[in-house]
Structures are given as structure tokens and as C-alpha cells.
Design an enzyme around this catalytic site. Structure first.
Site, mmCIF file in Angstrom:
data_model
loop_
_atom_site.group_PDB
_atom_site.id
_atom_site.type_symbol
_atom_site.label_atom_id
_atom_site.label_comp_id
_atom_site.label_asym_id
_atom_site.label_seq_id
_atom_site.Cartn_x
_atom_site.Cartn_y
_atom_site.Cartn_z
ATOM 1 N N ASP A 45 0.838 -1.207 0.000
ATOM 2 C CA ASP A 45 0.000 0.000 0.000
ATOM 3 C C ASP A 45 0.875 1.260 0.000
ATOM 4 O OD1 ASP A 45 0.783 -0.872 2.519
ATOM 5 O OD2 ASP A 45 -1.164 -0.584 3.484
ATOM 6 N N ASP A 98 0.624 -1.957 -13.542
ATOM 7 C CA ASP A 98 -0.382 -1.110 -14.198
ATOM 8 C C ASP A 98 -0.263 0.323 -13.683
ATOM 9 O OD1 ASP A 98 -1.486 -3.207 -15.727
ATOM 10 O OD2 ASP A 98 -3.526 -2.457 -15.431
HETATM 11 MN MN MN Z 1 -1.739 -7.027 -15.449
#
Ligand code: MN
Ligand code: IPM
Length: 349
Positions: A218, A246
Site C-alpha cells: 500500500d 499497471d
Molecule cells: Mn496485469
């Protein structure tokens, strides 16, 4: 003359467009550097599934084994084949069968590309474990449809698996700035991630020249947005690495800029190179797919094959194109226009 056998799997959606572009560029630099590329195409895809009932033939893996590398476009066409079928029938079996345990994804801004952070000066190499962990596929379901239905998905971390990915990351950190960030969540996951941290510390003793810091997933997500310039090599488990890459793609301008390599560092079998963007059904057939990530992936392939001069030629040519404003905004340039710009830059250099 040195020659490499490359398996080309264009796959679905925009995959064929971007693989064709990347292949043209790879052939151009091969000619400059005087080596040969022998490409063999395989039509394995969702269309193939609709025709034959399988994403790839039963002997697909054996067929691929003889190649030096695999260049893949995209897998998935959820409108006609569920992702759980297509990905588990083609992409994931290749990663697992050839023990491509290191998924390597570079995140940096190419010249002229303005990311959403409006800041420059970061250069992150994400290394994601690619064969086990949270995506091991171990688990099951019972009491289907009943109120007491249960689904279990077990994350599997083996000493061999964790040690080899961390070692790979330490080696990469040593080649680069000597800084390594190991992604954990040992404050909540007291078995697997405590184990991951222990092995990180064991290896740290073997690599005194590498400064390693552990970050919880996190906190790492926040850091990649707030202070990406403080990171260099980042190593993470399969799920954490999937999500972080991503995020990495987003800060480098979007998924259209994200390249990747699925590497078996032992070189027992072929490694596979693929853009991260997927089949992009929304822009299919318009000729506007940006081939940049596929071309970058081809550069990573040539580097893996030892053709570092050819890989650098591709990167320089792409950077020349983006610095001139080509291929930096989604949909603005046609696939062919970007490819031409890269080919011209290779030719003129
Ligand atoms: Mn992926
Ligand atoms: C990726 C993709 C794949 C993955 C999916 C399509 C299974 O998201 O390459 O990051 O998670 O590995």
C-alpha cells in the site's frame, strides 16, 4: 551470420497490428547489426479457439520449445471467449511451462511523453514474480450455488520461487544503481510475506553492495505516485507486481507505453516478450493502435538474446520519434505512421 528463431504469436485484437510493426522494426535493426531473424507465425488466438476448440494445439508448448524467443501481441476477446479460458489456454501456460519466472517491466517517460504526474526523472524497473504466489491457481469451490458456497484461492510461496526472483532483482539492482525496493505486506500477511521478508534479508547479506528497502504494497502504491524518482529496481510477488505495473504504466503515460519481458533467466527454454496493453477491443480495426509497447518489447527481446546494439538502436529511434511528438497521444497517429517514424530514424542514424 548469427541467426535467431523467433515464434510470433500475434493473438487477438490489436495484437496482429502491433506485432507486425515490432517485427518490421526488429528486422530493420537486425540488418544494421548484421544478424538474421527467422520468424515463424502461429495463429493461436480466440479465433483459433472458436475454430478448433483450443487456444493452441496440444503440442503447442513442445513446438515453442525449439525457438530462441517468443514475441506475443495480445490474448483475449471476452465477447466471444471468456478470459478464464483464453488466458489459461495460451498466455499463462507459456509463462509457466517455460518457467518464465521473472516478469520485467520498465516504467519511465519517453521524451515528449507527459505522464499524469507532470513530473519527469523517474526510471523504475519492476520485477514481478510470474509463476507462483497469489496466481498459483491452487484452490477450489464447493457447495456451488448454495448459501454456504466457498471459494478458496491459495497463494503459494516456495523458498525456491521466492529466492530466485529476489536474486534476479538483486542482480538487476547491482547492474543499475544498486538500490532495490522489495514489496511486502508482512504487517498483515504473517506467513507468506514474513517469509518473503526473511529471504530478502538473507540475500541482502550476500549483496552488501545493494541497498535494499522493504515497503508494504500500500505504501509502495502511494510512493510510485508521490515520489517515483526515489525508486529504481522494485521486486514484488505476482499479484502485487501485476497491480504495481499497471500503476507504473499509468505514470509513464498509459498502458500503451508499457513493455514487458517474461524471462527464464536460466535460458533452458524461450523467454516471451509482450506489450502489457492487451487486445484493446475498443479500437480494433481502426489502424490507430500504438505499436510503441510492442516495439519496446521487441527491443527487450533483442537485448535478452545478447543483441544489445540492436536493442539500443530501437530505443534511440523510438525516443527520436516521441521527442518529435509522434506516438505520444492516444489515437493521434496511425500504427503505420509511428512505425515509419521509427524505421526512418533507424535508417537515418
Ligand atoms: Mn496485469
Ligand atoms: C498482465 C496481465 C495478465 C496477468 C492477465 C491478463 C492474466 O494482466 O500481463 O499483467 O495478470 O499476468
Amino acid at each position: 551470420m548469427k541467426s535467431y528463431r523467433i515464434a510470433l504469436i500475434p493473438g487477438d485484437g490489436i495484437g496482429p497490428d502491433v506485432v507486425a510493426a515490432a517485427w518490421q522494426v526488429a528486422e530493420a535493426v537486425a540488418a544494421k547489426e548484421r544478424f538474421a531473424l527467422e520468424g515463424t507465425g502461429f495463429p493461436w488466438s480466440c479465433d483459433h479457439y472458436l475454430e478448433t476448440g483450443t487456444m493452441m494445439p496440444d503440442d503447442g508448448i513442445e513446438t515453442l520449445r525449439g525457438f530462441d524467443a517468443i514475441l506475443l501481441g495480445a490474448v483475449g476477446w471476452p465477447a466471444s471467449v471468456p478470459d478464464s479460458v483464453s488466458l489459461h489456454g495460451l498466455l499463462l501456460p507459456i509463462r509457466k511451462a517455460f518457467v518464465q519466472y521473472a516478469n520485467v517491466r520498465p516504467h519511465r517517460l519517453l521524451p515528449g511523453v507527459e505522464g499524469p504526474l507532470k513530473k519527469d526523472g523517474f526510471d523504475i524497473l519492476c520485477i514481478r514474480e510470474n509463476t507462483e504466489g497469489e496466481y498459483s491457481g491452487a484452490g477450489g469451490r464447493v457447495h456451488a450455488g448454495a448459501p454456504n458456497e466457498v471459494a478458496v484461492e491459495t497463494a503459494i510461496f516456495t523458498r525456491a520461487g521466492v529466492e530466485r526472483i529476489l536474486r534476479f532483482a538483486f542482480e538487476k539492482a547491482r547492474e543499475r544503481s544498486g538500490r532495490l525496493a522489495s514489496v511486502t505486506k508482512s504487517n498483515a500477511q504473517k506467513h507468506s510475506m514474513v517469509f518473503w521478508d526473511e529471504i530478502t534479508r538473507e540475500l541482502a547479506a550476500e549483496y552488501p553492495d545493494v541497498a535494499v528497502t522493504s515497503y508494504h504494497i500500500d505504501a509502495m502504491a502511494a510512493r510510485m505516485v508521490m515520489a517515483p524518482e526515489t525508486l529504481d529496481v522494485v521486486v514484488a510477488s505476482n499479484l502485487f507486481g501485476d497491480i504495481l505495473t499497471d500503476l507504473g504504466a499509468a505514470i509513464q503515460g498509459g498502458l500503451g507505453f508499457a513493455a514487458s519481458a517474461n524471462i527464464d533467466p536460466t535460458r533452458a527454454g524461450p523467454s516471451m516478450f509482450e506489450p502489457v496493453h492487451g487486445s484493446a477491443p475498443d479500437i480494433i480495426g481502426q489502424g490507430i493502435a500504438n505499436p510503441l509497447a510492442a516495439i519496446w518489447s521487441a527491443a527487450m527481446m533483442l537485448e535478452h538474446l545478447g543483441e544489445t546494439g540492436a536493442a539500443s538502436r530501437i530505443m534511440r529511434a523510438m525516443e527520436h520519434a516521441t521527442a518529435n511528438g509522434i506516438g505520444i497521444r492516444p489515437g493521434e497517429h496511425r500504427t503505420g505512421a509511428f512505425t515509419e517514424a521509427v524505421l526512418n530514424a533507424i535508417e537515418r542514424e
